[in-house]
Design a protein around this motif. Structure first.
Motif, PDB file in Angstrom:
ATOM      1  N   GLN A 166       0.830  -1.201   0.000  1.00  0.00           N
ATOM      2  CA  GLN A 166       0.000   0.000   0.000  1.00  0.00           C
ATOM      3  C   GLN A 166       0.872   1.262   0.000  1.00  0.00           C
ATOM      4  N   SER A 193      -1.567   5.770   3.092  1.00  0.00           N
ATOM      5  CA  SER A 193      -2.892   5.379   2.617  1.00  0.00           C
ATOM      6  C   SER A 193      -3.637   4.494   3.617  1.00  0.00           C
ATOM      7  N   VAL A 194      -2.942   3.977   4.623  1.00  0.00           N
ATOM      8  CA  VAL A 194      -3.563   3.098   5.621  1.00  0.00           C
ATOM      9  C   VAL A 194      -3.707   3.869   6.933  1.00  0.00           C
ATOM     10  N   ARG A 253       2.228  -2.945   4.389  1.00  0.00           N
ATOM     11  CA  ARG A 253       1.790  -4.262   3.937  1.00  0.00           C
ATOM     12  C   ARG A 253       1.508  -5.137   5.146  1.00  0.00           C
TER      13      ARG A 253
END
Length: 330
Positions: A263, A267-268, A279
């Motif tokens: 990712q 973004s997370v 990840r």
């Protein structure tokens, strides 16, 4: 790519005492910190050294265990972790028990290093080793606190070992340094034993997996003898241990495998680092062996280093120990 990192010196830090290190090395194993914890320590130590204007690159690490005391109950056959419930909550009542495993360690650390900070002057390198040692005493090892060791002469002082000269000189220098780490045991990887056990299980069950082989090596399996021996009836012969003559082996975690796609940074939600790709991963496992340092024939047998394969989603620790193969220092 499985490329062994370059180095020209070994930084040896003997006899560190660590209190309350993490004894739960993975979801399936316990009893000693994972080798990933020592690689993480190595990278953190390199960053601290750079902040102290010590231009030194740390490329691989090894750990020698001299003594350990896992904090478990010993009153019954089934052991359990000794747990604490501190500190108290703000209302003064005891907090809920947090499941954690702790272990006290007496270890030596070996780092494969290179860089402009190193010199041909032994006095300069001795001072450099003391500087890095002082930085290490300020850190945690596998979550445990480093206890300042009691000075015991040159035997317990950190030092830099220059791997110079021809192959014979370097081999003799490495071998003599290993004698200084006795008594103790160094952790190496034994993937060959895992493959051997998998082949044996496939002969009995064509559907046996590498997980079955790993579980088989993780425990002692007793089996009845298959034929008469010394004219004794089978029922009077001792049962056989299928780990006999394999040495002191143990299941170990060796890194992480991807469970999701990579990712983009940030973004997370709630990721610890917003500037690094993210990840989800799970632990990877192998078989390790504890052996005496004086049995090692080459420095490559000793060291662990990191290998990343983002395309396959593998982030694992590598060790090149081979029982019947000699390595060159080149």
């Amino acid at each position: 790519m499985d490329d062994f990192p370059g180095f020209d010196h070994l930084l040896i830090v003997p006899r560190l005492r660590v209190q309350n290190a993490n004894a739960i090395s993975s979801p399936l194993t316990h009893g000693f910190p994972a080798i990933t914890a020592f690689l993480g320590l190595m990278w953190a130590l390199e960053r601290k050294a750079r902040e102290a204007d010590i231009d030194l690159q740390f490329n691989a690490v090894a750990v020698v265990a001299h003594d350990h005391q896992e904090q478990v109950t010993d009153s019954t056959f089934v052991k359990a972790f000794r747990l604490t419930r501190n500190p108290n909550n703000k209302d003064g009542k005891p907090a809920a028990i947090v499941e954690e495993g702790r272990i006290h360690l007496d270890i030596s650390l070996i780092f494969a290093v290179q860089g402009p900070a190193l010199s041909a002057d032994p006095d300069h390198n001795a001072g450099l080793a003391r500087q890095v040692h002082d930085l290490l005493l300020q850190m945690r090892i596998a979550g445990g606190s480093v206890i300042t060791p009691i000075a015991n002469g040159a035997r317990h002082m950190p030092y830099l070992l220059a791997l110079t000269g021809n192959d014979e000189d370097r081999q003799a220098l490495f071998a003599s340094s290993m004698w200084r780490l006795l008594p103790g045991f160094v952790l190496v990887e034994r993937t060959d034993l895992l493959q051997q056990r998998h082949t044996e299980l496939l002969a009995l069950d064509p559907e046996a997996s590498r997980l079955d082989a790993w579980l088989s090596l993780s425990r002692i399996n007793w089996r009845a003898p298959q034929s008469d021996e010394d004219d004794k009836p089978i029922e009077k012969q001792p049962w056989l241990n299928d780990r006999q003559d394999l040495g002191w082996i143990a299941p170990i975690p060796i890194g992480y495998g991807a469970l999701s796609e990579l990712q983009a940074p940030g973004s997370v939600t709630n990721a610890r680092d917003g500037s690094t790709p993210f990840r989800l991963v799970e632990s990877l496992y192998s078989i390790g062996q504890w052996i005496s340092p004086h049995r090692l024939r080459a420095v490559e047998d000793l060291l662990w280093y990191a290998e990343s394969d983002t395309e396959r989603g593998l982030y694992r620790c590598r060790n090149r120990y081979q029982p019947e193969t000699d390595y060159s220092f080149d």
